[in-house]
Design a protein around this motif. Sequence first.
Motif, PDB file in Angstrom:
ATOM      1  N   GLU A 137       0.712  -1.369   0.240  1.00 59.58           N
ATOM      2  CA  GLU A 137       0.009   0.428   0.136  1.00 59.58           C
ATOM      3  C   GLU A 137       0.903   1.428  -0.128  1.00 59.58           C
ATOM      4  O   GLU A 137       0.128   2.068  -0.247  1.00 59.58           O
ATOM      5  N   ASP A 144      -4.861   5.618  -1.180  1.00 58.28           N
ATOM      6  CA  ASP A 144      -5.801   5.553   0.503  1.00 58.28           C
ATOM      7  C   ASP A 144      -7.269   4.705  -0.432  1.00 58.28           C
ATOM      8  O   ASP A 144      -7.708   4.687  -1.365  1.00 58.28           O
ATOM      9  N   GLU A 145      -8.128   4.337   0.577  1.00 58.07           N
ATOM     10  CA  GLU A 145      -9.109   3.650   0.664  1.00 58.07           C
ATOM     11  C   GLU A 145     -10.582   3.455  -0.180  1.00 58.07           C
ATOM     12  O   GLU A 145     -10.840   4.545   1.535  1.00 58.07           O
ATOM     13  N   MET A 161      -7.863   1.176  -8.767  1.00 62.11           N
ATOM     14  CA  MET A 161      -8.008   0.829  -7.490  1.00 62.11           C
ATOM     15  C   MET A 161      -8.161  -0.787  -6.919  1.00 62.11           C
ATOM     16  O   MET A 161      -9.258  -0.569  -5.999  1.00 62.11           O
ATOM     17  N   TRP A 163      -7.095  -2.379  -5.507  1.00 63.76           N
ATOM     18  CA  TRP A 163      -6.535  -3.256  -4.502  1.00 63.76           C
ATOM     19  C   TRP A 163      -6.998  -2.449  -3.221  1.00 63.76           C
ATOM     20  O   TRP A 163      -7.861  -2.432  -1.887  1.00 63.76           O
ATOM     21  N   GLN A 164      -7.888  -1.407  -3.437  1.00 65.89           N
ATOM     22  CA  GLN A 164      -8.182  -0.494  -2.333  1.00 65.89           C
ATOM     23  C   GLN A 164      -9.332  -0.146  -2.012  1.00 65.89           C
ATOM     24  O   GLN A 164      -9.750  -0.161  -1.605  1.00 65.89           O
ATOM     25  N   SER A 165      -9.921  -0.332  -3.193  1.00 67.22           N
ATOM     26  CA  SER A 165     -11.727  -0.865  -3.295  1.00 67.22           C
ATOM     27  C   SER A 165     -12.273  -2.488  -2.925  1.00 67.22           C
ATOM     28  O   SER A 165     -13.369  -2.300  -2.736  1.00 67.22           O
ATOM     29  N   SER A 168     -14.549  -1.071  -0.747  1.00 64.97           N
ATOM     30  CA  SER A 168     -15.612  -0.023  -0.628  1.00 64.97           C
ATOM     31  C   SER A 168     -16.681  -0.743  -1.541  1.00 64.97           C
ATOM     32  O   SER A 168     -17.111  -1.257  -1.522  1.00 64.97           O
TER      33      SER A 168
END
Length: 201
Positions: A137, A144-145, A161, A163-165, A168
């Motif tokens: 990360e 940022d997520e 995104m 990885w990040q989402s 979400s």
Amino acid sequence: MGLYERYLAARIRHHEGEPPAHVALVITERDLLERGAYETLAEFFRWAFEYAERVTVYVSVLDAAAVPTLRRELEEIDAPRAVAVRGPDDRQSADTPIQIGIGLGGKHEFTSAVRTLAEHVESGDLEPSMIDDDDVEAHLIFPDEPDLVIKTGAERLSDFMIWQSVYSELYFTDVNWRNVRKRDFLRAVREFCNRSRRFGR
């Protein structure tokens, strides 16, 4: 603000659920060709910062030759907060209230992070066995997520995104970008407040 927008804002204000602190928006290169598209995006930022602390925008691109023009236009947008724009060839992390990716898909971003970690391993600065999620990360362009990801026009996401989402909340609207109004954004925020987030559990 019209009567319906005031109604939606009041519903959000009195809702038990918290609004999203980080909002992500997925639009396309074609969306930005529409008349008034950049003005709508500037308005979107203002709407979002009534609730959020950070906004990330991904512009999916079919023609790589369009990236320099899009980048120039987006770097000059009339935004209410500082903007960082990143394209497919960038590896530097973005750390501003508004982050914009142009044609920078999640697979590419993840590959770039892994490549950077491999370079640290090769130089002897990092042991492979010590690499964890935080290390990955730390080397993402957009670390940022997002709490809420909004996609306009169709129920289809790109690989932005990825990885990040993963945790979400996703909100799809069939409203095309050229027709997006504040009420459409407020509906997305209200829907977010109505959901019970499970974070993969």
